[in-house]
Design a protein around this motif. Structure first.
Motif, mmCIF file in Angstrom:
data_model
loop_
_atom_site.group_PDB
_atom_site.id
_atom_site.type_symbol
_atom_site.label_atom_id
_atom_site.label_comp_id
_atom_site.label_asym_id
_atom_site.label_seq_id
_atom_site.Cartn_x
_atom_site.Cartn_y
_atom_site.Cartn_z
ATOM 1 N N MET A 55 0.849 -1.176 0.000
ATOM 2 C CA MET A 55 0.000 0.000 0.000
ATOM 3 C C MET A 55 0.888 1.230 0.000
ATOM 4 N N ARG A 56 0.348 2.330 -0.466
ATOM 5 C CA ARG A 56 1.092 3.595 -0.481
ATOM 6 C C ARG A 56 0.628 4.432 0.697
ATOM 7 N N ALA A 57 1.568 5.131 1.328
ATOM 8 C CA ALA A 57 1.229 5.967 2.474
ATOM 9 C C ALA A 57 2.118 7.197 2.491
ATOM 10 N N LEU A 58 1.546 8.293 2.970
ATOM 11 C CA LEU A 58 2.326 9.490 3.233
ATOM 12 C C LEU A 58 3.076 9.235 4.532
ATOM 13 N N VAL A 59 4.386 9.459 4.537
ATOM 14 C CA VAL A 59 5.209 9.172 5.708
ATOM 15 C C VAL A 59 5.972 10.433 6.090
ATOM 16 N N VAL A 60 5.856 10.821 7.362
ATOM 17 C CA VAL A 60 6.693 11.895 7.890
ATOM 18 C C VAL A 60 8.006 11.233 8.297
ATOM 19 N N GLU A 61 9.072 11.560 7.599
ATOM 20 C CA GLU A 61 10.357 10.898 7.817
ATOM 21 C C GLU A 61 11.260 11.645 8.779
ATOM 22 N N GLY A 62 10.921 12.867 9.062
ATOM 23 C CA GLY A 62 11.705 13.699 9.962
ATOM 24 C C GLY A 62 11.096 15.087 9.974
ATOM 25 N N ARG A 63 11.720 15.994 10.699
ATOM 26 C CA ARG A 63 11.186 17.358 10.799
ATOM 27 C C ARG A 63 11.026 17.957 9.401
ATOM 28 N N CYS A 64 9.780 18.314 9.073
ATOM 29 C CA CYS A 64 9.423 18.965 7.806
ATOM 30 C C CYS A 64 9.810 18.146 6.580
ATOM 31 N N THR A 65 9.847 16.820 6.713
ATOM 32 C CA THR A 65 10.215 15.947 5.609
ATOM 33 C C THR A 65 9.153 14.869 5.438
#
Length: 72
Positions: free
Chosen positions: A1-11
């Protein structure tokens, strides 16, 4: 599945994630919509406590419960 991922601050990035597998007493929901709230924005800005990135935001979701054919 595809997901929006917050990978770090403002990323953020759109990533492939493993398909979830429900355990005993759980159901799988095919999410059709998910809200982004103030807490999610604070996670993105790294202003909301001690989060361990990566984080998939959105916890106000709506969708369809998928029925496991093995359950009849």
């Amino acid at each position: 599945m595809r997901a929006l991922v917050v990978e770090g601050r403002c990323t953020v990035a759109l990533r492939d994630r493993p398909e979830p597998r429900p355990g005993p007493g759980e159901v799988l929901i095919e999410v059709r919509a998910s809200g982004i709230c103030h807490t999610d924005l604070e996670i993105l800005r790294d202003n909301s406590g001690t989060w361990a990135y990566p984080v998939v935001p959105g916890h106000e979701s709506a969708g369809t419960v998928l029925i496991d054919p093995a359950l009849g």
